[in-house]
Motif scaffolding. Structure first.
Motif, PDB file in Angstrom:
ATOM      1  N   HIS A   1       0.835  -1.201   0.000  1.00 36.24           N
ATOM      2  CA  HIS A   1       0.000   0.000   0.000  1.00 36.24           C
ATOM      3  C   HIS A   1       0.871   1.253   0.000  1.00 36.24           C
ATOM      4  O   HIS A   1       1.514   1.572   1.001  1.00 36.24           O
ATOM      5  CB  HIS A   1      -0.916  -0.012   1.221  1.00 36.24           C
TER       6      HIS A   1
ATOM      7  N   GLY B   1       0.066   4.676   0.060  1.00 31.96           N
ATOM      8  CA  GLY B   1      -1.083   5.555   0.236  1.00 31.96           C
ATOM      9  C   GLY B   1      -2.325   4.859  -0.286  1.00 31.96           C
ATOM     10  O   GLY B   1      -2.631   3.727   0.102  1.00 31.96           O
ATOM     11  N   ASP B   2      -3.030   5.506  -1.219  1.00 33.76           N
ATOM     12  CA  ASP B   2      -4.246   4.936  -1.799  1.00 33.76           C
ATOM     13  C   ASP B   2      -3.965   3.985  -2.954  1.00 33.76           C
ATOM     14  O   ASP B   2      -4.890   3.363  -3.472  1.00 33.76           O
ATOM     15  CB  ASP B   2      -5.159   6.062  -2.296  1.00 33.76           C
TER      16      ASP B   2
END
Length: 198
Positions: free
Chosen positions: A82, A84-85
């Motif tokens: 991951h 961030g998004d």
């Protein structure tokens, strides 16, 4: 007379090698990246003070589509990383280092963007087998660099990567290389088993 000349020549050779060595088993330039130590001759040919394997040795590879990882893995353990998004899916292989990472999951490592990779120092080194250590990488590789406990995802420059040593391949990303190469900055990357994220 030959013996008399041989001793000073041997001493001179040793002094020259020590002066050129950067202390990491590679003779040449100083480190320029977080993912290994570069060394080149004036012709651009990789130089190593002891011959070692390279990333392509024994690897299953695809060359038809340069937009995806060069390395091909059959089987392995699916992970998600991951940023961030943005989720970067990957597959870890069956190496000692990959299995050690799997035993630590979920695991978070802080990484930074560099010219050809995202790289960060792991809090604890991964166990690895010396026979898995090699020079260079293939685009899309996930590596552990043993010289400084680097976790790294390499997305370009495989053609000139053999100047970088102390790499242990632990897997590859399973998404177009552009998805990760277009990211910038630094991230606390959570690495987890793919089935735990579903």
């Amino acid at each position: 007379m030959r013996k008399i000349l041989a001793v000073p020549f041997a001493v001179l050779l040793i002094v020259m090698l020590v002066a050129c060595s950067n202390g990491n088993g590679v003779i040449g330039e100083a480190a320029q990246s977080t993912a290994g130590i570069p060394a080149e001759t004036s012709e651009g040919t990789p130089v190593h003070d002891n011959p070692m394997r390279v990333a392509s040795d024994g690897a299953w590879m695809q060359i038809e589509d340069p937009s995806i990882a060069t390395r091909v893995l059959e089987g392995g353990t699916k992970i998600n990383m991951h940023f961030g998004d943005v989720v970067i899916p990957g597959t870890l292989n069956d190496s000692t280092a990959a299995q050690d990472l799997i035993s630590k999951l979920p695991y978070t490592v802080h990484v930074n963007r560099y010219s050809h990779d995202f790289c960060g120092v792991m809090d604890d080194p991964l166990e690895y087998s010396e026979e898995d250590v090699h020079f260079g990488w293939l685009n899309g590789d996930i590596d552990f660099a043993t010289d400084a406990n680097y976790f790294t995802i390499l997305f370009e420059d495989e053609e000139k990567s053999e100047q970088y040593g102390y790499q242990v391949n632990i897997g590859k990303i399973d998404i177009k290389l552009s998805v990760i190469s277009e990211l910038t900055g630094s991230y606390d990357v959570l690495i987890e088993l793919a089935d735990e994220a579903d």
